[in-house]
Design a protein around this motif. Structure first.
Motif, short mmCIF file in Angstrom:
data_model
loop_
_atom_site.label_atom_id
_atom_site.label_comp_id
_atom_site.label_asym_id
_atom_site.label_seq_id
_atom_site.Cartn_x
_atom_site.Cartn_y
_atom_site.Cartn_z
N UNK A 144 -3.64 6.46 6.74
CA UNK A 144 -4.66 7.89 6.43
C UNK A 144 -3.43 8.76 5.74
N UNK A 145 -3.92 9.42 4.66
CA UNK A 145 -3.29 10.35 4.16
C UNK A 145 -4.22 11.76 3.69
N UNK A 191 -10.33 8.40 1.39
CA UNK A 191 -10.97 7.08 2.21
C UNK A 191 -10.68 5.86 1.86
N UNK A 192 -9.90 5.43 0.78
CA UNK A 192 -9.35 4.03 0.58
C UNK A 192 -8.19 3.97 1.54
N UNK A 193 -7.25 5.09 1.60
CA UNK A 193 -5.97 4.87 2.17
C UNK A 193 -6.57 4.85 3.74
N UNK A 223 0.74 -1.05 0.08
CA UNK A 223 0.02 0.14 0.05
C UNK A 223 0.80 1.26 0.02
N UNK A 224 2.11 1.03 0.71
CA UNK A 224 2.84 2.47 1.02
C UNK A 224 3.32 3.09 -0.21
N UNK A 225 3.45 2.03 -1.43
CA UNK A 225 4.19 2.69 -2.74
C UNK A 225 3.10 3.70 -3.26
#
Length: 294
Positions: A212-213, A204-206, A184-186
């Motif tokens: 969270x971003x 919302x997806x993150x 996920x982080x990339x």
């Protein structure tokens, strides 16, 4: 019960008033309405005398409506548009009835359209008229009997029939995928593609992934169809509904951008105004649609 006749100007007078407001002169209105300038002037005088209110400000260069006339003509314009739409509906299907349905383009093309042949076979008396609207609107000013809505139950004054829950997943072109197993982080620093009607989708997806971003930016699109093609051609990573991209995933044109599970950002609904009497074509369509969901 309709208002007394003395409060209802003729359609000819209302058409003349509307045209003068829009075009700014009796001569231009006369050309559009295929009348003489004097005939337009008589229509304007007739509606003023009937209502007992000055509606027109006259000068040598241009006709302008008074503030009262401006307010009145907006209501008259809406009524004329609604009458024209009713006439078109009657002309299109004089024996059965028609349904004016607002659709979302991607849902309409990929989910609804393939099923409409069944509705047409079961209800040949109903003429379906489809038009695209991307956002909620006022049923009082738009010529629709019902609409397809995505998101939450946040459209006021309507009834809801749930259709389906949408699940999205991040996908990209194979060449954009990192060499190592993608996590996920990339995606935090990846080029992300956005749909302008869902500006917070990536946030919302993150958040659903526990990462969270804020302030995620990238290319903006107004329709899924364009965003899918941009994703296939390597312009970035997109959050796309799984029902739209099954063929692209199967063919390898798109691949999951990470191993995260699909996330639901909302549901599809059929909505229709609470303030109107339900016409037979709408009842037929809603009953048929419920049968498609079982």
């Amino acid at each position: 019960m309709l208002a007394p006749r003395r409060f209802l100007p003729s359609i000819s007078s209302l058409l003349a008033l509307e045209a003068v407001d829009r075009l700014g002169s009796a001569s231009a209105a006369a050309d559009e309405l295929s009348l003489t300038q004097s005939a337009v002037s008589r229509q304007l005088k007739a509606v003023e005398e009937q209502l007992g209110v000055a509606l027109i400000q006259r000068d040598q260069m241009r006709l302008q409506l008074t503030p009262a006339g401006k307010e009145y003509v907006e209501t008259a314009r809406t009524a004329l548009q609604q009458l024209a739409q009713a006439s078109l509906k009657l002309k299109a299907n004089p024996s059965g009835g028609s349904l004016q349905l607002s659709i979302l383009p991607a849902f309409g093309m990929h989910w609804l359209a393939p099923r409409l042949q069944d509705f047409a076979q079961r209800h040949p008396e109903v003429t379906m008229n489809l038009s695209t609207r991307l956002k909620p609107f006022d049923f009082g000013t738009e010529p629709f009997d019902a609409a397809i809505h995505f998101g939450q139950r946040d459209w006021t004054g309507v009834n809801y029939l749930p259709i389906m829950r949408e699940e999205v997943l991040p996908v990209c072109a194979p060449a954009l995928l990192p060499a190592k197993t993608p996590k996920v982080e990339w995606l935090v620093d990846a080029p992300l593609l956005h749909l302008d009607t869902r500006p917070d989708a990536w946030e919302r997806w993150f958040a659903a992934q526990g990462t969270p971003v804020e302030g995620v930016r990238g290319m903006l699109f107004d329709q899924f169809s364009t965003m899918i093609q941009a994703t296939i051609h390597g312009l970035g990573v997109a959050l796309l509904p799984s029902y739209l991209i099954s063929a692209e995933l199967e063919a390898g044109r798109l691949v999951p951008a990470c191993a995260a599970p699909p996330v639901s950002l909302g549901d599809y609904y059929l909505v229709w105004p609470q303030s109107r009497t339900e016409l037979t074509p709408l009842v037929s369509f809603r009953t048929w649609l419920q049968g498609q969901l079982t």
